[in-house]
Design an enzyme around this catalytic site. Structure first.
Site, PDB file in Angstrom:
ATOM      1  N   ASN A   9      15.257  40.588 -45.887  1.00 34.49           N
ATOM      2  CA  ASN A   9      16.536  41.735 -45.800  1.00 34.49           C
ATOM      3  C   ASN A   9      17.055  41.487 -47.345  1.00 34.49           C
ATOM      4  O   ASN A   9      17.923  40.439 -47.437  1.00 34.49           O
ATOM      5  CB  ASN A   9      17.322  41.548 -44.813  1.00 34.49           C
ATOM      6  CG  ASN A   9      18.519  42.438 -44.769  1.00 34.49           C
ATOM      7  OD1 ASN A   9      18.687  43.170 -45.581  1.00 34.49           O
ATOM      8  ND2 ASN A   9      19.523  41.991 -43.920  1.00 34.49           N
ATOM      9  N   LYS A  11      19.404  43.378 -48.519  1.00 37.05           N
ATOM     10  CA  LYS A  11      20.688  43.991 -48.581  1.00 37.05           C
ATOM     11  C   LYS A  11      20.966  44.745 -49.903  1.00 37.05           C
ATOM     12  O   LYS A  11      20.039  45.618 -50.239  1.00 37.05           O
ATOM     13  CB  LYS A  11      21.902  42.585 -48.544  1.00 37.05           C
ATOM     14  CG  LYS A  11      21.250  41.806 -47.319  1.00 37.05           C
ATOM     15  CD  LYS A  11      22.409  40.794 -47.070  1.00 37.05           C
ATOM     16  CE  LYS A  11      21.847  39.982 -45.652  1.00 37.05           C
ATOM     17  NZ  LYS A  11      23.142  39.119 -45.226  1.00 37.05           N
ATOM     18  N   HIS A  97      22.199  45.366 -37.725  1.00 35.31           N
ATOM     19  CA  HIS A  97      22.929  44.231 -38.539  1.00 35.31           C
ATOM     20  C   HIS A  97      24.151  43.847 -38.315  1.00 35.31           C
ATOM     21  O   HIS A  97      24.981  44.880 -38.187  1.00 35.31           O
ATOM     22  CB  HIS A  97      22.228  44.380 -39.872  1.00 35.31           C
ATOM     23  CG  HIS A  97      22.185  43.010 -40.759  1.00 35.31           C
ATOM     24  ND1 HIS A  97      23.621  42.534 -41.171  1.00 35.31           N
ATOM     25  CD2 HIS A  97      21.525  42.085 -41.091  1.00 35.31           C
ATOM     26  CE1 HIS A  97      23.212  41.543 -41.892  1.00 35.31           C
ATOM     27  NE2 HIS A  97      22.070  41.127 -41.714  1.00 35.31           N
ATOM     28  N   GLU A  99      26.137  43.237 -40.548  1.00 40.11           N
ATOM     29  CA  GLU A  99      27.185  43.870 -41.493  1.00 40.11           C
ATOM     30  C   GLU A  99      27.198  45.174 -41.443  1.00 40.11           C
ATOM     31  O   GLU A  99      28.294  45.840 -41.613  1.00 40.11           O
ATOM     32  CB  GLU A  99      26.273  43.518 -42.845  1.00 40.11           C
ATOM     33  CG  GLU A  99      26.559  41.945 -43.263  1.00 40.11           C
ATOM     34  CD  GLU A  99      25.352  41.566 -44.225  1.00 40.11           C
ATOM     35  OE1 GLU A  99      24.589  42.211 -44.585  1.00 40.11           O
ATOM     36  OE2 GLU A  99      25.366  40.190 -44.264  1.00 40.11           O
ATOM     37  N   GLU A 169      20.849  36.789 -34.897  1.00 43.19           N
ATOM     38  CA  GLU A 169      21.457  36.253 -36.071  1.00 43.19           C
ATOM     39  C   GLU A 169      22.712  36.072 -35.547  1.00 43.19           C
ATOM     40  O   GLU A 169      23.771  36.850 -35.536  1.00 43.19           O
ATOM     41  CB  GLU A 169      21.355  37.449 -37.067  1.00 43.19           C
ATOM     42  CG  GLU A 169      20.028  37.902 -37.443  1.00 43.19           C
ATOM     43  CD  GLU A 169      19.937  38.280 -39.030  1.00 43.19           C
ATOM     44  OE1 GLU A 169      19.356  37.964 -39.765  1.00 43.19           O
ATOM     45  OE2 GLU A 169      20.961  39.435 -39.170  1.00 43.19           O
ATOM     46  N   GLY A 175      24.412  34.045 -44.514  1.00 40.59           N
ATOM     47  CA  GLY A 175      25.020  33.932 -45.866  1.00 40.59           C
ATOM     48  C   GLY A 175      25.853  33.019 -46.049  1.00 40.59           C
ATOM     49  O   GLY A 175      26.707  32.830 -46.859  1.00 40.59           O
ATOM     50  N   SER A 215      20.885  32.171 -42.810  1.00 39.93           N
ATOM     51  CA  SER A 215      20.736  31.268 -43.553  1.00 39.93           C
ATOM     52  C   SER A 215      19.395  30.302 -43.521  1.00 39.93           C
ATOM     53  O   SER A 215      19.201  29.258 -43.641  1.00 39.93           O
ATOM     54  CB  SER A 215      21.827  29.943 -43.520  1.00 39.93           C
ATOM     55  OG  SER A 215      23.114  30.548 -44.080  1.00 39.93           O
TER      56      SER A 215
HETATM   57  P1  PGA Z   1      21.235  35.226 -44.945  1.00 36.46           P
HETATM   58  O1  PGA Z   1      20.948  36.509 -44.297  1.00 36.46           O
HETATM   59  O2  PGA Z   1      19.568  34.535 -45.008  1.00 36.46           O
HETATM   60  O3  PGA Z   1      21.529  35.345 -46.506  1.00 36.46           O
HETATM   61  O4  PGA Z   1      22.198  34.248 -44.271  1.00 36.46           O
HETATM   62  C1  PGA Z   1      20.381  36.769 -43.211  1.00 36.46           C
HETATM   63  C2  PGA Z   1      20.550  38.298 -42.749  1.00 36.46           C
HETATM   64  O5  PGA Z   1      21.619  38.562 -42.955  1.00 36.46           O
HETATM   65  O6  PGA Z   1      19.596  39.067 -42.179  1.00 36.46           O
END
Ligand code: PGA
Length: 252
Positions: A9, A11, A97, A99, A169, A175, A215
């Site tokens: 992903n 982003k 997601h 976000e 998640e 992140g 992460s």
């Molecule tokens: P990350 O993001 O691996 O940077 O923690 C995962 C995600 O948001 O799908």
């Protein structure tokens, strides 16, 4: 048997030139083959989808979007439809997601409409679910996550549910560098699979892939992927660097 899926992903990162460079590096490693059978997916930002589609068309790497609206077309300024994603060769779309939920106010009802629309147009939804830190601390992680699961899949037939990919998640792990322990992730994945079995039957529960996200890095992917109910990874930050993503794809 569930084929593991490693998804990136990206982003809101990468210009078109940067996206092409990353995909070319991933294609080079794909030509050398992976450690064993696994599926690979990249989800670049909208602006890079169209230029990347021909590069990935005959490759082993699938193309997906990070979001979409549920209508086929219409006066929805700034939105992209499932028809448009199909048109340019997307096979997957990330939906729900955290976000999108937290920053853009998407709720389960909207995400549910998007899941239905994706399936209607032959796109595989990668549906993200997971609790926040306060919810986990309050002991509500499973209730919240399974609540999102059921609300987002509401109204799907068992056949449709089979066509969904899930991504657990935990929001506090995204992140942050703070991953769920393999045991905690496994416990939630098992709970998700049990919920699928009770709602759609064991066959469906056994077939649906449940990815872990939050992460995922080269140094923790092996332990996560060793868990019986973790069927892949949804990778953010570490999917932006070819060497790291390739290492994650080739988890042991
Ligand atoms: P990350 O993001 O691996 O940077 O923690 C995962 C995600 O948001 O799908």
């Amino acid at each position: 048997m569930r084929t593991p899926l490693i998804a990136g992903n990206w982003k809101m990162y990468k210009t078109v030139a940067e996206a092409v460079e990353l995909v070319e590096a991933l294609l080079t490693s794909a030509e050398q083959g992976y450690a064993s059978e696994r599926e690979v997916l990249v989800c670049p930002p909208f602006t890079a989808l169209y230029p990347l589609a021909p590069l990935l068309a005959d490759s082993s790497i699938a193309l997906g979007a990070q979001n979409m609206y549920h209508a086929d077309e219409g006066a929805f300024t700034g939105e992209i439809s499932p028809v448009m994603l199909k048109d340019i060769g997307c096979r997957y779309v990330i939906l729900g997601h955290s976000e999108r939920r937290q920053i853009f106010g998407e709720d389960d009802a909207l995400i549910n409409r998007k899941v239905h629309a994706a399936l209607k147009h032959g796109l595989t939804p990668v549906l993200c679910i997971g609790e926040t830190k306060p919810q986990r601390d309050a002991g509500d992680a499973e209730t919240v996550t399974l609540g999102q699961l059921r609300a987002s899949l509401h109204g799907l037939s068992a056949t449709q549910a089979r066509g969904v990919v899930l991504a657990y998640e935990p929001v506090w792990a995204i992140g942050t560098g703070d991953t769920a322990t393999p045991a905690d992730a496994q416990a939630m994945h098992a709970a998700i699979r049990a919920a699928l079995a009770s709602d759609y039957g064991q066959d469906i529960a056994d077939a649906v892939r449940v990815l872990y996200g939050g992460s995922v890095k080269p140094d923790n992917v092996d332990a996560l992927m060793a868990q019986p109910d973790i069927d892949g990874a949804l990778v953010g930050g570490a999917s932006l660097k070819a060497d790291q993503f390739v290492r994650i794809i080739n988890y042991q």
